[in-house]
Each structure stands twice: as C-alpha cells, then as structure tokens.
Design an enzyme around this catalytic site. Structure first.
Site, mmCIF file in Angstrom:
data_model
loop_
_atom_site.group_PDB
_atom_site.id
_atom_site.type_symbol
_atom_site.label_atom_id
_atom_site.label_comp_id
_atom_site.label_asym_id
_atom_site.label_seq_id
_atom_site.Cartn_x
_atom_site.Cartn_y
_atom_site.Cartn_z
ATOM 1 N N ASP A 29 10.157 -3.762 -21.790
ATOM 2 C CA ASP A 29 10.852 -4.079 -21.231
ATOM 3 C C ASP A 29 11.115 -3.571 -19.563
ATOM 4 O O ASP A 29 9.234 -3.464 -18.995
ATOM 5 C CB ASP A 29 11.144 -2.286 -21.058
ATOM 6 N N HIS A 30 11.822 -4.466 -18.651
ATOM 7 C CA HIS A 30 11.480 -4.732 -17.540
ATOM 8 C C HIS A 30 10.487 -5.325 -17.251
ATOM 9 O O HIS A 30 10.062 -5.390 -16.227
ATOM 10 C CB HIS A 30 11.611 -2.929 -16.694
ATOM 11 N N HIS A 90 21.169 1.286 -18.751
ATOM 12 C CA HIS A 90 19.201 1.885 -18.175
ATOM 13 C C HIS A 90 19.488 3.199 -17.376
ATOM 14 O O HIS A 90 20.859 3.679 -17.170
ATOM 15 C CB HIS A 90 19.259 1.189 -16.982
ATOM 16 N N ASN A 108 18.948 3.301 -22.699
ATOM 17 C CA ASN A 108 17.596 3.204 -22.377
ATOM 18 C C ASN A 108 17.312 5.180 -22.107
ATOM 19 O O ASN A 108 17.776 5.461 -20.987
ATOM 20 C CB ASN A 108 17.207 2.421 -21.490
ATOM 21 N N GLU A 166 19.680 -8.330 -17.121
ATOM 22 C CA GLU A 166 20.119 -7.318 -15.801
ATOM 23 C C GLU A 166 20.920 -7.890 -15.071
ATOM 24 O O GLU A 166 20.572 -8.824 -13.857
ATOM 25 C CB GLU A 166 19.093 -6.060 -14.914
ATOM 26 N N THR A 170 12.170 8.827 -18.673
ATOM 27 C CA THR A 170 12.039 10.432 -17.652
ATOM 28 C C THR A 170 12.928 11.655 -18.651
ATOM 29 O O THR A 170 11.418 12.460 -18.713
ATOM 30 C CB THR A 170 12.445 10.190 -16.623
ATOM 31 N N HIS A 221 18.055 4.716 -12.409
ATOM 32 C CA HIS A 221 16.337 5.015 -13.627
ATOM 33 C C HIS A 221 14.984 6.018 -12.637
ATOM 34 O O HIS A 221 15.632 6.817 -11.914
ATOM 35 C CB HIS A 221 15.550 3.909 -12.436
ATOM 36 N N ASP A 251 14.123 -9.077 -16.330
ATOM 37 C CA ASP A 251 14.765 -8.510 -15.474
ATOM 38 C C ASP A 251 14.509 -9.588 -13.986
ATOM 39 O O ASP A 251 13.639 -9.368 -12.897
ATOM 40 C CB ASP A 251 14.191 -7.132 -15.004
ATOM 41 N N SER A 287 7.407 -1.102 -20.920
ATOM 42 C CA SER A 287 7.378 -1.512 -19.977
ATOM 43 C C SER A 287 6.619 -2.149 -19.635
ATOM 44 O O SER A 287 5.217 -1.645 -19.447
ATOM 45 C CB SER A 287 7.995 -0.047 -18.873
#
Length: 283
Positions: free
Chosen positions: A83-84, A205, A227, A135, A230, A177, A105, A50
């Site tokens: 990512d992102h 996500h 995805n 997204e 965490t 998230h 993103d 990310s």
C-alpha cells in the site's frame, strides 16, 4: 487457500455490487485478526502492508512473509497488497516476495511523470502476474502534503486509466487519511460520475473517517475497495489500554496483545459484512 490477485477479487465484487475490505497490517497480530475476520465473515479480504509499515519494521520481508504465510493457511480468499508505495524498488521487492497486488502512489509527482512511472510499474507487474492500484486526485491528509478539498475529475480519471493501464484507481471524493472521528462526508454524486467514466474498480482511501451509512452509500454509488486502517488501530489500542487498566501488573505481552487482536477481528468481520451487503441506497 491460494492468494488471489486484487483485480480478480474486485472484478467479482463489482459485478455483484459488493464492497471489499482492505485493512492494514502493522504487527503480526493484525494479520492474524484480519484473516480470522475474513474466515468468520466468509468473505475475501485485502491484507495491506504500507510503505510506512515497512519503514517502521526496517524492511519489508519479515512482516510480508509472516502475513503471506497466515494468508496461505486461510480458508478464504486473501490478497497480499503493498500500500502507498512511492518507491519503485519497494514495488519490485514486493513482487519478488510474492505479493499479488501493489498500490503505486505517484501523487507527489507531476502529472506527466506520474503517468510515465505508473505505466512502467504496470508493465513490470503485469508481466509478473501482479495487479496495480494507483491514485489520481490527492486524498487529503496523507503526510500533510495534500490540499484539503481536492476532488478527482471524472474525465481526468478516465484518461489516467487509459494512459497507464492500472487495474484499480483510488480517487478523492471527500475522505481523508488518518481521521480519528467518523465524520467525513463523501460526494456520492461524484463517486457515481467517476464510476460511469472509469472502466476499473474504484478505491476509497481514508475510510476510517467514514461512518457506516456513508460506507454503504459509497459502495452503492460505485466504490469497490474500501481501505480502513486508523479505525482498526483505535479498536486495537482501546482493547489493549482497557486490559492494562484492569490488570496493571501484567507484563506478559501476549495477554494484552491478544485482547487487541480479538477486538480487531470482531470489528473487521463486522466491516467486511457491512460493505459486502447489498443496499437499496439511492444516489
């Protein structure tokens, strides 16, 4: 094995009614664990780095090239995914480094600008043989900027894909998230409605907050890329903390990082198999 494009991996999974696990790489131990998990499950895996991880390391190349080398030595299909990314410059750097997929993103941009910039990113990446995820419909919790309860409109999602040409679309259907408890309740009817309108694979996500049964139901309803970050960080940290509690005199970092790596490999393999499993869940 050669790195694969995200669109190719997701297309095959969508055809077969399977989900594909996409897990975040922060340290090299994550990359090693995730590839080991994929080899154990004999399933493809998406290795995600990310923009936040890039910021943590101070640059993209070191962690990216290490992850790429681990993936290229794997016996299974791996996707190297940015990512992102909110920075077009970072996207271009990832393409130059050999990433096979990027997620741009633009959700913080106004709608017109998001579409224009995403379309430009798609054009450049497609010319380089790199697939693009984007997204639409803000996913809750990302850096505190997304409003709770946001949901993606199926017709808006279809228009966005048509306007931009993206290969996969992340949509907001009830996940968030950075959740540390697996209590999110997904709107499975909405997932099915978006799937019926959108011609490209859908991405969930914030899946760390989604319980096993909901993950399987999401795949059954039409989600393909799942995805998870965490949740695996919790697994890693718990294993490291447990080892240090048992062996407080340890100073060799390899000993406790190996515990985290092993725990992540176990849980990632379980998750890969879970979301790849055909299900009879009715939505």
């Amino acid at each position: 094995m050669t790195l694969a494009r995200l669109d190719e991996v997701l297309r095959d999974a969508l055809r077969d009614g399977r989900g594909v696990g996409a897990f975040n790489v922060i340290q090299i131990e994550h990359a090693e664990a995730l590839v080991a998990a994929a080899e154990r499950a004999r399933l493809p895996v998406v290795l995600q780095i990310s923009e936040n991880a890039v910021r943590y390391h101070g640059s993209l190349a070191p962690i990216a090239l290490a992850t790429k080398a681990i993936a290229q030595q794997s016996e299974v299909v791996c996707v190297l995914h940015l990512d992102h990314a909110t920075s077009e410059q970072l996207v271009d750097e990832a393409v130059a480094l050999g990433f096979t997929s990027v997620m741009f993103d633009g959700s913080r941009l106004d709608d017109e600008t998001n579409r224009a910039v995403t379309r430009s990113v798609v054009r450049r990446c497609r010319g380089a043989g790199v697939s693009v995820e984007a997204e639409l419909g803000e996913v809750g919790g990302k850096d505190g900027v997304h409003a709770p309860g946001v949901r993606t409109d199926p017709d808006a999602a279809a228009r966005f894909v048509a306007d931009t040409g993206v290969d996969a679309l992340a949509v907001a259907v009830g996940s968030s998230h950075a959740m540390t408890s697996r209590t999110a309740h997904l709107d499975l009817d909405l997932v099915a409605a978006i799937r019926a309108r959108v011609p490209v694979p859908l991405v969930l996500h914030g899946s760390s907050g989604v319980a096993d049964d909901q993950l399987r139901a999401a795949v059954a309803a039409g989600m393909t890329k799942i995805n998870i970050a965490t949740h695996l960080n919790k697994v890693f940290t718990r294993a490291v903390r447990g080892y240090l509690d048992d062996e407080p005199g340890t100073v060799d970092t390899r000993k406790y990082l190996a515990q985290g790596r092993s725990a992540v490999a176990d849980e990632a393999a379980r998750l890969l198999e879970l979301i790849a499993m055909r299900t009879d869940v009715t939505v």
